[in-house]
Write an enzyme that holds these catalytic residues in place. Structure first.
Site, PDB file in Angstrom:
ATOM      1  N   HIS A 564     -50.282  51.765  -4.846  1.00  0.00           N
ATOM      2  CA  HIS A 564     -51.008  51.100  -5.810  1.00  0.00           C
ATOM      3  C   HIS A 564     -52.523  50.662  -5.288  1.00  0.00           C
ATOM      4  O   HIS A 564     -52.596  49.641  -5.556  1.00  0.00           O
ATOM      5  CB  HIS A 564     -50.275  49.924  -6.615  1.00  0.00           C
ATOM      6  CG  HIS A 564     -48.992  50.540  -7.237  1.00  0.00           C
ATOM      7  ND1 HIS A 564     -48.044  49.522  -7.554  1.00  0.00           N
ATOM      8  CD2 HIS A 564     -48.563  51.502  -7.386  1.00  0.00           C
ATOM      9  CE1 HIS A 564     -47.276  50.021  -7.976  1.00  0.00           C
ATOM     10  NE2 HIS A 564     -47.416  51.337  -8.075  1.00  0.00           N
TER      11      HIS A 564
HETATM   12  C1  LIG Z   1     -46.376  58.419  -4.982  1.00  0.00           C
HETATM   13  C2  LIG Z   1     -46.927  57.786  -5.881  1.00  0.00           C
HETATM   14  C3  LIG Z   1     -45.897  56.891  -6.881  1.00  0.00           C
HETATM   15  C4  LIG Z   1     -46.648  55.907  -7.604  1.00  0.00           C
HETATM   16  N1  LIG Z   1     -45.441  55.756  -8.511  1.00  0.00           N
HETATM   17  C5  LIG Z   1     -46.014  55.085  -9.773  1.00  0.00           C
HETATM   18  C6  LIG Z   1     -45.118  54.562 -10.673  1.00  0.00           C
HETATM   19  O1  LIG Z   1     -44.078  54.817 -10.845  1.00  0.00           O
HETATM   20  N2  LIG Z   1     -45.722  53.550 -11.818  1.00  0.00           N
HETATM   21  C7  LIG Z   1     -47.014  53.594 -11.794  1.00  0.00           C
HETATM   22  O2  LIG Z   1     -47.551  52.925 -12.972  1.00  0.00           O
HETATM   23  N3  LIG Z   1     -47.942  53.831 -11.033  1.00  0.00           N
HETATM   24  C8  LIG Z   1     -47.524  54.519  -9.743  1.00  0.00           C
HETATM   25  N4  LIG Z   1     -48.495  55.070  -8.870  1.00  0.00           N
HETATM   26  C9  LIG Z   1     -49.613  54.539  -8.892  1.00  0.00           C
HETATM   27  C10 LIG Z   1     -50.503  55.296 -10.165  1.00  0.00           C
HETATM   28  O3  LIG Z   1     -49.832  56.480 -10.544  1.00  0.00           O
HETATM   29  C11 LIG Z   1     -51.695  55.541  -9.805  1.00  0.00           C
HETATM   30  O4  LIG Z   1     -52.163  54.227  -9.588  1.00  0.00           O
HETATM   31  C12 LIG Z   1     -52.733  55.997 -10.818  1.00  0.00           C
HETATM   32  O5  LIG Z   1     -52.374  57.390 -11.032  1.00  0.00           O
HETATM   33  C13 LIG Z   1     -54.203  56.285 -10.112  1.00  0.00           C
HETATM   34  O6  LIG Z   1     -55.109  56.394 -11.292  1.00  0.00           O
HETATM   35  P1  LIG Z   1     -56.532  56.835 -10.815  1.00  0.00           P
HETATM   36  O7  LIG Z   1     -57.038  57.478 -12.159  1.00  0.00           O
HETATM   37  O8  LIG Z   1     -56.973  55.529 -10.429  1.00  0.00           O
HETATM   38  O9  LIG Z   1     -56.695  58.031  -9.875  1.00  0.00           O
HETATM   39  P2  LIG Z   1     -55.636  59.303  -9.594  1.00  0.00           P
HETATM   40  O10 LIG Z   1     -54.888  59.484 -10.607  1.00  0.00           O
HETATM   41  O11 LIG Z   1     -55.273  59.335  -8.396  1.00  0.00           O
HETATM   42  O12 LIG Z   1     -56.928  60.306 -10.032  1.00  0.00           O
HETATM   43  C14 LIG Z   1     -57.789  60.663  -9.039  1.00  0.00           C
HETATM   44  C15 LIG Z   1     -58.058  62.089  -9.187  1.00  0.00           C
HETATM   45  O13 LIG Z   1     -59.526  62.515  -8.828  1.00  0.00           O
HETATM   46  C16 LIG Z   1     -59.372  63.656  -8.201  1.00  0.00           C
HETATM   47  N5  LIG Z   1     -60.414  63.862  -7.394  1.00  0.00           N
HETATM   48  C17 LIG Z   1     -60.433  62.810  -6.122  1.00  0.00           C
HETATM   49  N6  LIG Z   1     -61.716  63.031  -5.404  1.00  0.00           N
HETATM   50  C18 LIG Z   1     -62.043  64.285  -6.221  1.00  0.00           C
HETATM   51  C19 LIG Z   1     -63.451  64.965  -5.731  1.00  0.00           C
HETATM   52  N7  LIG Z   1     -64.179  64.579  -4.884  1.00  0.00           N
HETATM   53  N8  LIG Z   1     -63.854  65.742  -6.912  1.00  0.00           N
HETATM   54  C20 LIG Z   1     -63.058  65.998  -7.704  1.00  0.00           C
HETATM   55  N9  LIG Z   1     -61.876  65.580  -7.929  1.00  0.00           N
HETATM   56  C21 LIG Z   1     -61.500  64.499  -7.163  1.00  0.00           C
HETATM   57  C22 LIG Z   1     -57.935  63.809  -7.520  1.00  0.00           C
HETATM   58  O14 LIG Z   1     -57.552  64.974  -7.158  1.00  0.00           O
HETATM   59  C23 LIG Z   1     -57.016  63.062  -8.593  1.00  0.00           C
HETATM   60  O15 LIG Z   1     -56.643  64.091  -9.679  1.00  0.00           O
HETATM   61  C24 LIG Z   1     -47.800  55.924  -7.806  1.00  0.00           C
HETATM   62  C25 LIG Z   1     -48.727  56.658  -7.074  1.00  0.00           C
HETATM   63  C26 LIG Z   1     -48.259  57.454  -5.906  1.00  0.00           C
HETATM   64  C27 LIG Z   1     -49.216  58.210  -5.403  1.00  0.00           C
END
Ligand SMILES: Cc1cc2nc3c(=O)[nH]c(=O)nc-3n(C[C@H](O)[C@H](O)[C@H](O)COP(=O)(O)OP(=O)(O)OC[C@H]3O[C@@H](n4cnc5c(N)ncnc54)[C@H](O)[C@@H]3O)c2cc1C
Ligand SMILES: *[C@@H]1O[C@H](CO)[C@@H](O)[C@H](O)[C@H]1NC(C)=O
Ligand SMILES: *[C@@H]1O[C@H](CO)[C@@H](O)[C@H](O)[C@H]1NC(C)=O
Ligand SMILES: *[C@@H]1O[C@H](CO)[C@@H](O)[C@H](O)[C@H]1NC(C)=O
Ligand SMILES: *[C@@H]1O[C@H](CO)[C@@H](O)[C@H](O)[C@H]1NC(C)=O
Length: 855
Positions: A564
């Site tokens: 997280h």
């Molecule tokens: C293994 C794991 C288990 C988890 N389990 C849980 C759970 O059970 N419950 C829960 O609530 N949360 C869980 N989390 C946390 C939660 O999933 C994340 O906090 C959340 O998905 C993050 O959202 P975000 O939009 O901030 O980033 P992300 O969902 O990580 O999205 C970022 C996106 O941007 C893309 N990206 C990055 N850099 C670039 C670039 N330069 N150009 C183009 N695209 C790019 C990436 O490929 C990705 O698709 C877990 C996370 C992981 C990794």
């Protein structure tokens, strides 16, 4: 025999055994993939899957460009494209969701797979001591849906007070009462008892269910919790303290990522273009400090696309700050260190890193009360059975629907937290399994546990019935940070987790472990003879079992991220020196740029982060709509001349490229490519990870060897003319970029002619003028790095961009003497190597980057 030798033998046996398990593991996954193809068109979902918008047909300019299709980015793409007058571009570095990601039981297998960015933290002496190289693995989704496509699917909103605290810190509009409507809006609650409940929503894009399969031991642990005096509660309802069966982002028992929930239903909207495999390298900022577009690379071809209204960064807590820094926004001192010209000094970028850290290795053995061979907890051996496969494929049920990391969970108060506040400081993950139950195939690899630690902890209790209850710290006081390694957008940033920097964090975690001990002492679990794993972490054998010292040692060795990381582009009021975005998520000091993802959390929420980040996406979409409803001037008039063109495309809808194949997919290749670690050494068809993209020589070395003055900083060139000058030229003639992209022959190299480094990109429109912001020497000024005409001409100069595959590749430098005469691109230098050999050095200036080739 010394103890050390014993370790080595046990370790060798253990790692060999695991190695031999890999191929059958892959075999089982391939079989499962085949079963889905044959029996589960509902999972294939071929009709609704997101289609890729062809690179050649992308517009030059969109109203909004969203970077990253993760938990937040997917929400924004959906909500902003509700306005038919706005054209939206969504750029995602990763690929489409693989069907296997839908299956809950495969959760741990997805880590280290091809849809994981596979970040690791910098080595530490304080934590992750039992991990390979003392680095913690930090998986992140590189796929449509982002981390919501590889997460554990747990649906938790956090505590009411988290949001009220944000509001108290000056973040107007973020109090619980103001944001709860966005949780409700995004939710499709499918658990009947919560459907008529003001805290829950029905009909939203993300469906919420319980995991469809539960191991019997989970029920016993919940029984024990009541014996200890806790209540079974709705942790997403009015009160958070207590135990609960996990709510999960599931649809019909299968993963509901934000790609499934928010993108698939709208991905054919005319005004939403989704481009996968598209890695954004930087945000383009003009001299008025206005974000006017992005530069991205797709399959080794680079493109600049402009945004008339806003660029929205949703690249997640690691890459959003990385991209800001690469674009010149961050701590100026640090940016200068890595050779990036600072545009806006925002010291908070990358700081304030917070994560939920857990004490791993909390495994308990018990006696299986069934004596007929049926399991009482998750056991990989019996899950991989033909019966289960058939159950899954045909009956749509069975243990492949279980997510064994946390079938249930709890929010509890240690002695440091007043229970009256209903603000628990520890979360417990209740797992009907432990790392001994998968034989080391998945959990060990996902966490990066060393062979020795695994062997010592689990090899002697392999497949003995067990469960684990993992305490994690909900509100850590420690803060980490993220820095750039260098100016190369392909280099992963340096992550300093700084777990336990504040000693109070460890104290709370130890108390959390004490609550777990008390739970295991309850009659319901004692009836099963539940007992701690007698094997201790090899780094902690000197401590008395379960003493404070032992627990502290265990936390420092078996530290587990709960995945997280947040806070690295923190939201805050203008007087907050470390704030990166304002409460409307606009980046301070730059116009036309927002950050919308987990990185904006000023403090981490008390629970899993996916649901809160979806909420952030929903709220941001509303704020953006509001802001533009009140007027606002487009920075650039997007030229809509392609509009008609696109209408033609839409009529012929297959022009959006299907990402999943029609007809029989190449199952073997697809699955092996998804799990390169499992297929390593066995199959020739594995998908290579993005090859080494570091520059051919270290930039510092370049500087020394060529005795360039210190002010000559190669990275500045990378960050130079193409960007700012593009803008300058545009301002003089807005049509210029577009006319260039029409006229300049596109070419690309399938591979780097100089080796296997993946550095070559196609031509960008090139300009000879000099970036006014970079300090160039006189010599550089007379010999600019950009030519108006690209050297390698491509025969097929037609408008038919589809002929990329016919591109003539340059052979190699030696055979092309004419090239070295093109001084603009090459500089040669003959040197005598220390061994007396003659070496020819060639400096190649290409697309703003400088490369060295030694022949
Ligand atoms: C293994 C794991 C288990 C988890 N389990 C849980 C759970 O059970 N419950 C829960 O609530 N949360 C869980 N989390 C946390 C939660 O999933 C994340 O906090 C959340 O998905 C993050 O959202 P975000 O939009 O901030 O980033 P992300 O969902 O990580 O999205 C970022 C996106 O941007 C893309 N990206 C990055 N850099 C670039 C670039 N330069 N150009 C183009 N695209 C790019 C990436 O490929 C990705 O698709 C877990 C996370 C992981 C990794
Ligand atoms: C074993 O016993 C349990 C409990 O009585 C029962 O649920 C299960 O179906 C049995 N398994 C088999 C294979 O008979
Ligand atoms: C396997 O898949 C990869 C990636 O999708 C592809 O590049 C490769 O050509 C495929 N190999 C075969 C044998 O089909
Ligand atoms: C990448 O290349 C550099 C320089 O050749 C080398 O030092 C580094 O180890 C390589 N990294 C990987 C992951 O191969
Ligand atoms: C070099 O260029 C000239 C004209 O520009 C051409 O006639 C000649 O064939 C070229 N030589 C090689 C080796 O390509």
């Amino acid at each position: 025999m010394s103890t050390h030798t014993q370790y080595s033998i046990k370790t060798a046996v253990s790692s060999t055994r695991i190695l031999f398990g890999l191929l059958p593991g892959l075999g089982a996954l391939i079989l499962l993939r085949m079963a889905i193809h044959l029996y589960r068109p509902d999972i294939e979902d071929a009709e609704h899957r997101v289609r890729d918008y062809p690179f050649e047909n992308l517009y030059d300019c969109y109203d909004f460009i969203i970077v990253g299709a993760g938990s937040a980015g997917a929400v924004l793409a959906n909500r902003l494209s509700e306005n038919p007058n706005w054209n939206i571009l969504l750029l995602e570095a990763g690929q489409d969701e693989n069907v296997l990601a839908d299956i809950p039981v495969l959760f741990p297998a997805l880590q280290t797979s091809a849809i994981d960015w596979q970040f690791v933290t910098e080595p530490s002496d304080e934590y992750c001591l039992s991990m390979v190289d003392t680095r913690c693995k930090w998986p992140r989704g590189r796929v449509l849906g982002g981390s919501s496509t590889l997460n554990a699917m747990l649906y938790i909103r956090g505590n009411k007070r988290d949001y009220d605290n944000w509001a108290n810190m000056g973040n107007i509009g973020w109090s619980y009462d103001e944001i709860i409507k966005y949780f409700v809006k995004s939710e499709d609650m499918r658990i009947p008892e919560y459907q008529n409940n003001p805290y829950h929503g029905v009909g939203g894009p993300i469906s919420i269910e319980h995991f469809a399969y539960e191991q019997p031991i989970t029920g016993k642990i919940l029984e024990a919790s009541q014996q200890l005096g806790y209540k079974i509660i709705d942790a997403n309802g009015p009160s958070q303290t207590g135990f609960t069966r996990s709510h999960a982002t599931l649809r019909d028992g299968l993963r509901c990522s934000t790609a499934k929930g928010y993108l698939r239903p709208v991905s054919k909207r005319r005004n939403l273009h989704i481009s996968v495999h598209s890695l954004v390298e930087k945000i383009l900022i003009d001299e008025n400090r206005r974000a006017y577009g992005v530069k991205f690379v797709k399959r080794e071809q680079t493109k600049i696309i402009k945004a008339s209204r806003e660029v929205i960064l949703s690249a997640g807590s690691i890459q959003s700050p990385q991209l800001l820094m690469l674009s010149g926004i961050g701590d100026s001192e640090h940016l200068k260190e890595v050779g990036i010209y600072p545009i806006v000094n925002l010291p908070g970028v990358g700081k304030n890193l917070q994560d939920h850290v857990a004490m791993g290795g909390h495994s308990f053995l018990f006696d299986n009360p069934y004596n007929n061979g049926t399991d009482y907890c998750f056991n990989l051996n019996s899950v991989w059975s033909l019966g289960n496969l058939i159950d899954f494929a045909i009956n749509k049920k069975g243990s492949l629907y279980s997510m064994m990391e946390a079938e249930a969970m709890a929010f509890v108060n240690t002695k440091y937290q007043d229970p009256v506040e209903d603000y628990p400081d520890i979360q417990l993950f209740i797992a009907p399994t432990s790392d001994n139950m998968d034989g080391g195939l998945f959990g060990k690899r996902a966490n990066g546990l060393t062979d020795e630690t695994y062997a010592e902890l689990y090899e002697d209790i392999l497949f003995e019935p067990s469960f684990s209850i993992v305490p994690l710290l909900l509100r850590p006081k420690s803060r980490g940070y993220i820095k750039l390694k260098d100016g190369n957008p392909f280099s992963p940033p340096r992550i300093y987790a700084n777990y336990f920097e504040d000693p109070q964090d460890l104290k709370i975690l130890i108390e959390g472990a004490r609550i777990v001990q008390a739970l295991v002492q309850q009659p319901a679990l004692q009836a099963l003879n539940a007992r701690p794993n007698p094997h201790r972490n090899p780094g902690c054998t000197q401590h008395e079992l379960m003493s404070d010292e032992h627990l502290e040692c265990q936390a420092r060795h078996h530290s587990l991220t709960i995945y997280h990381p947040v806070g690295t582009c923190a939201m805050g009021s203008i007087d907050n020196h470390n704030a990166v975005v304002d409460p409307r998520l606009r980046v301070y000091g730059v116009k036309g740029l927002r950050v919308v993802d987990g990185s904006i959390m000023p403090t981490i929420v008390s629970g899993n982060t996916n649901a809160p980040i979806i909420m952030i996406g929903e709220k941001a979409a509303d704020m953006i709509k509001e802001d533009w409803m009140q007027g606002g001037i487009d920075i650039i008039q997007c030229d809509r001349k392609y509009k008609q063109n696109e209408e033609a495309i839409e009529a012929d809808s297959p022009n959006r490229i299907r990402l999943s194949q029609l007809g029989a997919p190449d199952i073997l290749n697809e699955t092996a490519s998804l799990f390169p670690e499992l297929s390593k050494g066995f199959l020739p068809t594995t998908n290579k990870r993005r090859s080494n993209t570091t520059l051919l020589t270290s930039l510092d070395n370049n500087r020394k060897k060529t005795s360039l003055p210190n002010s000559y900083n190669p990275i500045d060139h990378y960050h130079s003319s193409d960007v700012l000058n593009t803008y300058d030229e545009d301002r003089k003639n807005p049509k210029i970029l577009q006319s260039y992209s029409n006229k300049i022959p596109q070419y690309s190299f399938k591979s780097n002619p100089f080796g296997n480094t993946n550095i070559m990109k196609n031509s960008m429109p090139v300009y000879s003028s000099i970036n006014p912001f970079t300090e160039l020497t006189e010599r550089d000024k007379v010999r600019p790095f950009y030519a108006r005409k690209p050297y390698y001409k491509h025969k097929h100069q037609s408008n038919n961009h589809k002929s990329f595959s016919n591109i003539r590749k340059p052979q190699n430098v030696q055979n092309r003497p004419n090239e070295s005469k093109k001084k603009i691109y090459f500089k040669t230098e003959e040197v005598i190597s220390p061994k007396g050999r003659k070496e020819c050095k060639i400096w190649l200036y290409y697309d703003g980057m400088k490369y060295k080739v030694t022949i």
